[in-house]
Design a protein around this motif. Structure first.
Motif, PDB file in Angstrom:
ATOM      1  N   ALA A 146      37.760  37.474  39.856  1.00 54.82           N
ATOM      2  CA  ALA A 146      38.608  36.711  40.779  1.00 54.82           C
ATOM      3  C   ALA A 146      39.936  37.459  40.880  1.00 54.82           C
ATOM      4  CB  ALA A 146      38.836  35.296  40.274  1.00 54.82           C
ATOM      5  N   THR A 147      40.412  37.658  42.097  1.00 52.68           N
ATOM      6  CA  THR A 147      41.707  38.300  42.323  1.00 52.68           C
ATOM      7  C   THR A 147      42.725  37.205  42.592  1.00 52.68           C
ATOM      8  OG1 THR A 147      40.612  40.229  43.266  1.00 52.68           O
ATOM      9  CG2 THR A 147      42.972  39.986  43.707  1.00 52.68           C
ATOM     10  N   HIS A 150      36.831  32.496  42.580  1.00 50.13           N
ATOM     11  CA  HIS A 150      36.868  31.064  42.300  1.00 50.13           C
ATOM     12  C   HIS A 150      37.600  30.859  40.978  1.00 50.13           C
ATOM     13  CE1 HIS A 150      34.226  27.341  41.116  1.00 50.13           C
ATOM     14  NE2 HIS A 150      35.369  26.947  41.628  1.00 50.13           N
ATOM     15  N   PRO A 152      39.068  31.242  47.726  1.00 54.36           N
ATOM     16  CA  PRO A 152      39.907  32.197  48.443  1.00 54.36           C
ATOM     17  C   PRO A 152      40.892  31.503  49.383  1.00 54.36           C
ATOM     18  CG  PRO A 152      37.616  32.914  48.450  1.00 54.36           C
ATOM     19  CD  PRO A 152      37.636  31.512  47.888  1.00 54.36           C
ATOM     20  N   ASN A 153      42.110  32.028  49.409  1.00 52.41           N
ATOM     21  CA  ASN A 153      43.180  31.549  50.281  1.00 52.41           C
ATOM     22  C   ASN A 153      43.670  30.147  49.938  1.00 52.41           C
ATOM     23  OD1 ASN A 153      43.107  33.985  51.834  1.00 52.41           O
ATOM     24  ND2 ASN A 153      41.216  33.193  52.731  1.00 52.41           N
ATOM     25  N   VAL A 165      44.614  32.136  44.814  1.00 57.19           N
ATOM     26  CA  VAL A 165      43.384  32.900  44.675  1.00 57.19           C
ATOM     27  C   VAL A 165      43.179  33.684  45.976  1.00 57.19           C
ATOM     28  CG1 VAL A 165      40.877  32.768  44.376  1.00 57.19           C
ATOM     29  CG2 VAL A 165      42.374  31.214  43.102  1.00 57.19           C
ATOM     30  N   ILE A 166      43.028  34.986  45.836  1.00 58.04           N
ATOM     31  CA  ILE A 166      42.781  35.846  46.993  1.00 58.04           C
ATOM     32  C   ILE A 166      41.282  36.023  47.200  1.00 58.04           C
ATOM     33  CG2 ILE A 166      43.207  38.132  47.997  1.00 58.04           C
ATOM     34  CD1 ILE A 166      45.711  36.246  47.591  1.00 58.04           C
ATOM     35  N   GLU A 167      40.577  36.217  46.076  1.00 56.95           N
ATOM     36  CA  GLU A 167      39.130  36.421  46.123  1.00 56.95           C
ATOM     37  C   GLU A 167      38.518  35.804  44.876  1.00 56.95           C
ATOM     38  OE1 GLU A 167      37.448  40.498  45.278  1.00 56.95           O
ATOM     39  OE2 GLU A 167      36.975  40.324  47.422  1.00 56.95           O
TER      40      GLU A 167
END
Length: 194
Positions: free
Chosen positions: A127-128, A78, A105-106, A74-76
Motif C-alpha cells: 500500500a502506498t 488498502h 485509493p484516494n 492512501v494512494i494505492e
C-alpha cells in the motif's frame, strides 16, 4: 538568525540559493520523511510530509505525534486505521472513543494531534501512503516501547497486579523498529514467518 521564526522570506531564500535546495527526493531518502531537519526548505512553512510503502500485512507501531495532527491518505492499496482520541472523548455509552477507518485509493483520514493511532495493510500487496503534518517537526512517540522504559515499580502501579517477571517478559517481547507484521495476515498471504 538562530530563531527561524524571525527569519524573513528573503533571508530564507538567501540561505537556500540553489534550485535543488527546493527539491526533496523521497526515493533517495531512506526515511522518506521531509521535515525541517531533512529538508531545510520547509523551515518557516509550518508543514512536513512523509511518503511510504506499507508492506503486505504491515502495521505501524501504536504511536502519537506530540506536536502535530496527521493527515493520512492512501494512494494505492488498502489500509485499516485505528485512532484513540484524548481522554474525555467518549462514545454515548461512556467508553473511550476509537475511530476505525477502512481506506482505499484516494481516501484519507485525520488523526488529531496527540491521538494514539496505528495503520495496517491487510492485503498481500504493498500500500502506498502519504502522511502530511501541519508542523515542520511533528515528532513521534512509540507508545509501548516508551511505556516499558519506565521503572518496574512505576509499571506495577500503572498495570495493577503484575509481577517483575511479567513486566520483563512483556519488555522482551516488544518488537523493534517502526513496523510490525500481522501473523494471521502473513499466513493468508503465504509470507514466511521468521
Amino acid at each position: 538568525m538562530a530563531d527561524d521564526t524571525v527569519c524573513s522570506g528573503v533571508d530564507r531564500a538567501a540561505l537556500l540559493p540553489e534550485d535543488k535546495d527546493y527539491v526533496y527526493d523521497f526515493g533517495q531518502n531512506p526515511g522518506r520523511f521531509a521535515d525541517r531537519k531533512t529538508f531545510p526548505a520547509l523551515v518557516g512553512t509550518g508543514g512536513s510530509l512523509a511518503v511510504g510503502i506499507l508492506p503486505p500485512c504491515g502495521m505501524s507501531f501504536l504511536h502519537i505525534h506530540p506536536r502535530s495532527a496527521e493527515l493520512f491518505a492512501v494512494i494505492e492499496g488498502h489500509v485499516l486505521t485505528e485512532g484513540v482520541f484524548e481522554a474525555g472523548v467518549v462514545r454515548a455509552d461512556g467508553k473511550q472513543r476509537v475511530v476505525r477507518t477502512d481506506l482505499g485509493p484516494n481516501m484519507m483520514t485525520v488523526f488529531p494531534g496527540g491521538a494514539f493511532h496505528t495503520q495496517m495493510n491487510p492485503e498481500c500487496t504493498n500500500a502506498t501512503v502519504v502522511a502530511a503534518f501541519p508542523s515542520e517537526d511533528p515528532g513521534i512517540a512509540l507508545i509501548l516501547p516508551q511505556t516499558f522504559a519506565l521503572d518496574d515499580d512505576w509499571l506495577k502501579t500503572q498495570f495493577g497486579d503484575v509481577s517483575t517477571e511479567e513486566i520483563a517478559g512483556l519488555r522482551a517481547s516488544l518488537p523493534t523498529g517502526l513496523f510490525l507484521q500481522v501473523e494471521g495476515c502473513k499466513k493468508k498471504c503465504g509470507i514466511q514467518t521468521e
